[in-house]
Structure formats: C-alpha cells, structure tokens
Enzyme design. Structure first.
Site, PDB file in Angstrom:
ATOM      1  N   ASP A  31       0.779  -1.247   0.000  1.00 20.23           N
ATOM      2  CA  ASP A  31       0.000   0.000   0.000  1.00 20.23           C
ATOM      3  C   ASP A  31       0.815   1.303   0.000  1.00 20.23           C
ATOM      4  O   ASP A  31       1.795   1.421   0.742  1.00 20.23           O
ATOM      5  CB  ASP A  31      -0.860   0.095   1.273  1.00 20.23           C
ATOM      6  CG  ASP A  31      -1.583  -1.173   1.615  1.00 20.23           C
ATOM      7  OD1 ASP A  31      -1.514  -2.141   0.852  1.00 20.23           O
ATOM      8  OD2 ASP A  31      -2.229  -1.189   2.678  1.00 20.23           O
TER       9      ASP A  31
ATOM     10  N   GLU B  76     -10.554  -2.450   4.334  1.00 24.18           N
ATOM     11  CA  GLU B  76      -9.214  -1.943   4.651  1.00 24.18           C
ATOM     12  C   GLU B  76      -9.039  -0.552   4.035  1.00 24.18           C
ATOM     13  O   GLU B  76      -9.809  -0.145   3.158  1.00 24.18           O
ATOM     14  CB  GLU B  76      -8.141  -2.866   4.043  1.00 24.18           C
ATOM     15  CG  GLU B  76      -8.196  -4.302   4.525  1.00 24.18           C
ATOM     16  CD  GLU B  76      -7.084  -5.182   3.934  1.00 24.18           C
ATOM     17  OE1 GLU B  76      -6.500  -5.956   4.694  1.00 24.18           O
ATOM     18  OE2 GLU B  76      -6.798  -5.096   2.734  1.00 24.18           O
TER      19      GLU B  76
HETATM   20  C1  FRU Z   1      -3.870  -3.658   2.686  1.00 27.68           C
HETATM   21  C2  FRU Z   1      -3.229  -4.080   3.991  1.00 27.68           C
HETATM   22  C3  FRU Z   1      -3.606  -3.138   5.102  1.00 27.68           C
HETATM   23  C4  FRU Z   1      -2.500  -3.316   6.079  1.00 27.68           C
HETATM   24  C5  FRU Z   1      -1.312  -3.529   5.189  1.00 27.68           C
HETATM   25  C6  FRU Z   1      -0.280  -4.480   5.727  1.00 27.68           C
HETATM   26  O1  FRU Z   1      -3.203  -4.108   1.560  1.00 27.68           O
HETATM   27  O2  FRU Z   1      -3.619  -5.410   4.308  1.00 27.68           O
HETATM   28  O3  FRU Z   1      -4.896  -3.343   5.626  1.00 27.68           O
HETATM   29  O4  FRU Z   1      -2.342  -2.220   6.919  1.00 27.68           O
HETATM   30  O5  FRU Z   1      -1.810  -4.026   3.960  1.00 27.68           O
HETATM   31  O6  FRU Z   1       0.857  -4.516   4.927  1.00 27.68           O
END
Ligand code: FRU
Length: 510
Positions: free
Chosen positions: A50, A232
């Site tokens: 992300d 998320e």
């Molecule tokens: C989304 C996610 C988030 C988390 C991060 C962990 O892709 O799963 O929810 O904070 O990646 O790397």
C-alpha cells in the site's frame, strides 16, 4: 611498451574482465530491468504494498509505502519513503519508520499539524504527523483479538527523520481483529481531527483535538457496499459537484473485487463531523481492473484530490515474476465527480503532470479501421511507455492490441452488446505463477454518451484504461517474455477513429 608489458596488461585486463563478468552479464542498469515500470513508482529493490502517509508539504509530494527491505515477499512492515515535486519523478529516501516493540508499521496517513495541536512543534517548526497501525505479530500469533492499535510519529524536518510518540498507542483496540489503516483529515467546521478507520466489516469514525486522545463518533457500512472480504484502507474527503460540496468515502476491500481479489469501492454522501450517510445503496468501484488496490488520496492538496493505488492484487502480489523488487504504484489520478444519466460517480484521470514527461506527440484524424490497423503507420515506432487517446463517434465493437513478435498480446476494447470495456491478458506472456492470472476482465460502461473517449496509459508491464473521461477505469499488469512493440486497432465491422493521439514518454528514471 614492450610486448611482455602489453601481454601482461592484456592478461591483467582479461583477468579483471573475467572476474567481473558473471555480475555484469546478469546486471541490468537500475530501474531498467525487465518488467520495471518506467513511468510508475516502484522501490529500487524489495517488496512494497500500500501507499501510505501521502501528504503534500512545501512543494513536495511525500509518498510513504508499505515496505519490507529484507525480501521481495511481504514481511515485517516498515514505511518506505519517496518524494517528488511533480508526482511523476520520484526520489527514494531513507526508510521513515521501522518496526518496534509495539509491532510492525502497517498502513496509515500523515497530516500537516499547522496549528501545532499535538504540541510536537518546536521553535516554530511545523510538525508532520504520521498516524499508523501498529500490528503486534506476537499477540496475533497468540490468537488475541487486540493486536492492531493506532500510533503516532512526527517529523520536524519535513519528513526526513521521524520520532515515534512516547505515548503510543494513542487509540487502543476494543477487541476487533481487523482494526487498522487510519486516514486522518482536519474537519474545519469544528476545528478537530477526524479519523476514518477500517474495522473489519465497517468503518468507525473517531475525532480528536490533538491527535492523541480519540472519541468514537459513529459507525458506517455494515449493511452497505461489497462485503465479501475485509474492509481496509479507507479515505474520506470532499469533492465539488457544481459548486456543492459532496463527501466521498473510499473503502478498499480484500477479497471481493469485481474481477476477483482486492479492489477499491466508494460511497458518495454527506458527513456532518460525526456521521457519514450514503446517498445511494449501489456498490461503486473506483477501478474495476484486478490491479489497483489500497488506493487513497494525498492530504493537504487544497481543492485538488489526487489518488494513488498499489498496482497489484493480493491474489498474486507475492509471486509476480520480478526479481529485484516486487510491485509498483498506479499513475497518480485526479478525482472528480461526474454525472452520467441520473447518477453521479467519482471519475479518475491521470494527473496533468504526466504529459510534461512527454517526448513525442502525434495526432491523426479520421482513420478508417478496416479489420486491422497498425498505428505505427501514423505514429512511427510505438515505444512504451506511452499514452493513447481515442475519440470515436459511434458505439461499435473495437479493440486495441499491444503485442510482441513472440505472439503475446494484451487486448483492450469495447463490447457493444454487453456495453462493457474489457482487458484480456490471457495470452500476455508469463502467467504460470498464478492460476487465474491469464484471464479477460470487464468493466461496465457507465457513460450515456454515444461517443467514446478512451485514454490508455501503457507502461512496459501495465495498462490503465480511463473510459469516458475516467468514468470506467481498469488497471491491469502483465509480463511479456519480450517487450511489446506493436499496437494495432481492430474492428471487424469497421470503425472510424475521429481522433488518435499518441504520446511517447521518457523514462522517469533517466
Ligand atoms: C492492505 C493491507 C492493510 C494493512 C497492510 C499491511 O493491503 O492489508 O490493511 O495495513 O496491507 O501490509
């Protein structure tokens, strides 16, 4: 120079060449390796997911990102950091946040605390404050349900170095396994901070005067939107609708996307500082393709709203066939509200800054496509990366193929009967790393106009489709065994392209 000396020199030189040869044979120049995106951000090496903490400050766009500096697969998360003055050319910076005793550093946001509400500012220096999720792997493994908590870090040197707040975590988990990805905004009418937090299958809003103490305001979405996976990476912001302010809530979802795996949905409605209400019950997708995820917007960009997503999908992000690094970001996109029929949508288009990187632009008009047309007839060599714009004044089936001499291609097009755009990567090249990667994906055409306007941003291993000025968007990655070098437009029944525009881009890494 005697023969002996020359020979000796030759010998030494030969020895030197041989001893460095194995390395040189494999080594490709940094950022020019096979599949390396040339107009998209990717880290120099190792794993990313992300985009995080995106904030604009003092002429610089900051992009932090989920980063694992020790491997090309997901692991203990850090915040990597890159900066840009134009959203296109990026400088990778030292790692901003390392895991600590409270856990890994998961996704979150960053704000400019102009009024020093946190008291972190010193000697008039404005603090940049990161609000992120601490993920405690030990408590997760032990089967507890409170292993994700929200924490703060701040920077007094415009993002170069970061200090973790000694009072972390600032928002403790009430017992929800998925309790993460805080996106914080300044709510001017009440002069307070609002946190939008993903809490498993809904969003929870919190507010605070100082970013350190948080009060729960409301919940949203248990019965609305797509729910086949975990919610998320949310975002909340306003967009202008003919002079009226509308609130947009972005919620990323994994899995359950329209073409499988992870994807970004959104709601349009109202927010009163406490509660978000959606103005309709339909599910909307910001990008229908399989390869845009965890997308959110930059903070502190005034009236402009700039969105960036991770250009991959959790279905296969860990196994895509790149060696030195894994995964990249989409092209930054400007978000706007647009009407189509009785509906209102969030449309996205590549930021205007992308065009500043052009090396070549060719425009042609009224091209009759009789079955198959090689666009290089008009444009000369069709090198990637490039952007192609097509205007077509009739609704008929057509497609555009990007291909190489090994018979591999990605086919992008419009299907009139279904009124859908599609991207077919079935024969795009390497696809044995994940069952289901070789597939055709579709997106509904939302526009009611009888004129098609298509923008394609094509990099060496990705295509982003923006249909009808960004109403229908798709992002897709691919891995050809040899670079694509041909672009053909096809139409069985014949079609006239009113306008064709080809824009060639320079590599952003030169
Ligand atoms: C989304 C996610 C988030 C988390 C991060 C962990 O892709 O799963 O929810 O904070 O990646 O790397």
């Amino acid at each position: 120079m005697s023969l002996f000396m020359i020979k000796n020199k030759l010998l030494i030189t030969t020895f030197l060449i041989i001893s460095v040869l194995p390395k040189q044979v494999n080594a490709q120049p940094a950022y020019h390796e096979q599949y390396r995106p040339q107009i998209h951000f990717s880290p120099k090496e190792k794993w990313t997911n992300d985009p995080n903490g995106m904030v604009y400050y003092n002429g610089t766009y900051h992009l932090f990102f989920q980063y694992y500096p020790d491997s090309t697969v997901w692991g203990p998360m850090h915040w990597g950091h890159a900066t840009s003055t134009d959203l296109i050319h990026w400088q990778q910076q030292p790692i901003a946040l390392y895991p600590d005793s409270l856990g890994f550093i998961f996704s979150g946001s960053a704000v400019v605390d102009k009024n020093n509400t946190t008291g972190f500012g010193e000697n008039g220096k404005v603090p940049l404050v990161a609000i992120f999720t601490h993920h405690d792997p030990k408590r997760a493994k032990a089967g507890k349900n409170d292993f994700q908590n929200q924490s703060l870090a701040y920077s007094l040197d415009e993002g170069k170095t970061w200090i973790k707040y000694s009072g972390n975590p600032v928002l403790r988990n009430p017992g929800i396994t998925d309790f993460r990805d805080p996106k914080v905004l300044w709510y001017e009418p009440e002069k307070k901070w609002v946190m939008t937090l993903a809490t498993k299958d809904h969003i929870t809003f919190y507010s605070s005067l100082n970013l350190k103490e948080w009060t729960k305001e409301s919940e949203f979405g248990k019965e609305l939107g797509a729910h086949e996976g975990v919610w998320e990476c949310p975002d909340l912001f306003t967009l202008d609708d003919d002079g009226k302010k509308m609130w947009v809530l972005i919620v990323n979802l994994n899995p359950g996307g329209p073409n499988g795996g992870s994807a970004t949905q959104y709601f349009i409605g109202d927010f009163d500082g406490k509660t978000f209400t959606s103005s309709d019950t339909a599910t909307h997708w910001l990008d229908y393709g399989p390869d845009e995820y965890a997308g959110i917007t930059w903070n502190n960009t005034g009236d402009r709203k700039i969105f960036l997503g991770w250009m991959s999908n959790w279905l296969y992000a860990n196994v895509v066939p790149t060696e030195k690094w894994r995964n990249a970001m989409t092209i930054p996109r400007e978000l706007k509200l647009k009407h189509a029929g009785d509906n209102i949508y969030v449309a996205s288009e590549p930021v205007a800054e992308l065009k500043k990187n052009q090396t070549k632009q060719i425009k042609a008009e009224n091209i009759l496509i009789d079955k198959n047309y090689d666009i290089s007839k008009k444009t000369g060599a069709t090198n990637l990366p490039c952007q192609i714009n097509l205007s077509i004044k009739e609704l008929k089936d057509f497609s555009l193929s990007i291909s190489n001499d090994n018979g591999e291609e990605v086919v992008i097009g419009y299907d009139k009967k279904q009124n859908q755009y599609f991207i077919d990567r079935t024969h795009s090249g390497k696809n044995d790393f994940h069952k289901g990667f070789a597939a055709k994906h579709v997106a509904p055409r939302l526009s009611k106009s009888d004129k098609i306007n298509l923008t394609l941003v094509i990099d060496v291993s990705s295509v982003e489709l923006f249909g009808d000025n960004g109403l229908s968007v798709m992002t897709e990655i691919f891995f050809p065994s040899k670079p694509y070098s041909h672009i053909n437009i096809r139409s069985e029944e014949g079609i006239t392209i009113q306008k064709l525009e080809y824009t060639g881009f320079a590599s952003i890494w030169n």
